[in-house]
Scaffold this active site. Structure first.
Site: not given
Ligand SMILES: NC(=O)c1ccc[n+]([C@@H]2O[C@H](COP(=O)([O-])OP(=O)(O)OC[C@H]3O[C@@H](n4cnc5c(N)ncnc54)[C@H](O)[C@@H]3O)[C@@H](O)[C@H]2O)c1
Length: 345
Positions: A130-131, A155, A159
């Site tokens: 993430t940013d 959080y 990360k």
């Molecule tokens: N949502 C955003 O705007 C955003 C922006 C930049 C980066 N990210 C990164 O992208 C990734 C996905 O984000 P998202 O918003 O889809 O998250 P989300 O919370 O919607 O989904 C996370 C998924 O990971 C699974 N999970 C959680 N803990 C787990 C574990 N211990 N073992 C296996 N599976 C597990 C959950 O069941 C879920 O399906 C993350 O790494 C997040 O840091 C998100």
């Protein structure tokens, strides 16, 4: 390519899984199915011969080793994480466990598997981040890949730690890694506790639409389908050891964003009064970062990626998707903590 996608039942991971299968890749979706995961997000590809699901915890080394051995992936796309900042304020332990220990476990399992396969140069461990690891910007400037890390929430700190581990596994053990750091995503299958779905669902319910503080925090919004496309480009063509910032160049204050959503709803589902009358300002999130903005010059120049939609187009599609998929979001509203104010400190 055969891709092992962690977190493929979540918001962004499921978009990656759907895109990858459509593009003809084989996909193994490794997901624990926490409160944030849902197999309905990948129902579209569930019957495809290119798709397999493995329910496992990324912190469980034996389970992860068995999945590597059974599926022998060409690349890992690591998205599994605890992802909600407000939850990280109330309960940081799960963020330390999954985001740091889980990433460490994935790296060690990948390193062992890669070594046993004869260290193929084409193998990739793509870490999705993430940013927010870069901290908070003032009114000017943008995050580049060279911006110093300065995470400010449990959080983003978890990360940032995981990003450091991934780079260390490259420098120390030669693991072929690629990293991406992305701005705020929105779009179909966005879990109903995040800002944009909250606004849509509170508006439709006739309830107060909460805005933290004065609503002047600025985010750089990216449509999730565009992010999924950028991630597939990065895993296929990204340079080993390099990181890429991904952003939509769509900055808006939270108040502007909410007003845009209200205006779209006024058109699509007119109520008795404009939805913006439901906007209510509530106490701010502690340590709320003021502004994020991504300079995506590197991924544009090196991988030729560009977002396909503007913020207005993406919001219009997103609002329509939520109007058309009431069964999907209603089923998630009973999950633990959804719809409650979390992380108020
Ligand atoms: N949502 C955003 O705007 C955003 C922006 C930049 C980066 N990210 C990164 O992208 C990734 C996905 O984000 P998202 O918003 O889809 O998250 P989300 O919370 O919607 O989904 C996370 C998924 O990971 C699974 N999970 C959680 N803990 C787990 C574990 N211990 N073992 C296996 N599976 C597990 C959950 O069941 C879920 O399906 C993350 O790494 C997040 O840091 C998100």
């Amino acid at each position: 390519m055969k891709l092992l996608v962690t977190g493929g039942a979540g918001f962004i991971g499921s978009a990656v899984v759907r895109h990858a299968v459509r593009a003809g890749h084989s996909v193994v979706n490794l997901d624990k199915l926490t409160y944030a995961g849902s197999l309905t997000n990948v129902a579209e590809v569930a019957e495809s011969p290119l798709y397999a699901f493995e329910q496992a915890d990324i912190c469980d080394r034996a389970a992860v080793d068995a999945i590597f051995a059974a599926h022998r992936p060409d690349a890992v796309m690591h998205l599994a994480a605890e992802s909600h900042v407000d939850r990280s304020i109330d309960g940081p332990a799960a963020f330390i466990e999954t985001n740091i220990t889980g990433t460490y476990t994935m790296l060690e399992a990948a390193r062992t598997y890669w070594g046993a396969e004869g260290k193929p140069g084409a193998f990739r461990f793509h870490h999705i981040s993430t940013d927010e690891v870069f901290g908070s910007l003032g009114p000017k400037g943008m995050f580049t890949e060279d911006t110093a890390y300065d995470p400010r929430s449990p959080y983003s700190a978890s990360k940032a730690s995981s990003d450091h581990l991934v780079r260390a596994w490259h420098e120390t053990y030669g693991l072929p890694v690629v990293l991406t750091n992305c701005s705020n995503n929105y779009g179909p299958y966005h879990f109903p506790e995040k800002l944009i779905p909250v606004v849509i669902l509170k508006a439709l319910a006739g309830a107060p639409i909460p805005i933290y503080g004065k609503g002047d925090n600025i985010r750089d919004w990216l449509y999730v389908e565009d992010h999924a496309e950028a991630l597939l480009l990065a895993v296929e063509r990204g340079t080993v050891g390099r990181s890429y910032n991904i952003g939509g160049e769509n900055e808006a204050t939270n108040l502007e964003l909410v007003q845009k959503i209200c205006a779209i709803l006024d058109e699509k589902r007119p109520g008795n009064a404009p939805y913006s009358e439901q906007i209510t300002f509530v106490a701010d999130r502690p340590g709320h970062d003021q502004r994020y903005a991504i300079d995506p010059a590197r991924i544009r120049a090196e991988l030729g990626w560009r977002p396909s939609v503007t913020l207005d187009e993406g919001l219009e599609k997103t609002v329509q998707w939520f109007l058309d998929h009431e069964d999907w979001w209603r089923a998630l509203q009973d999950r633990d903590g959804v719809g409650k104010r979390l992380g108020s400190g």
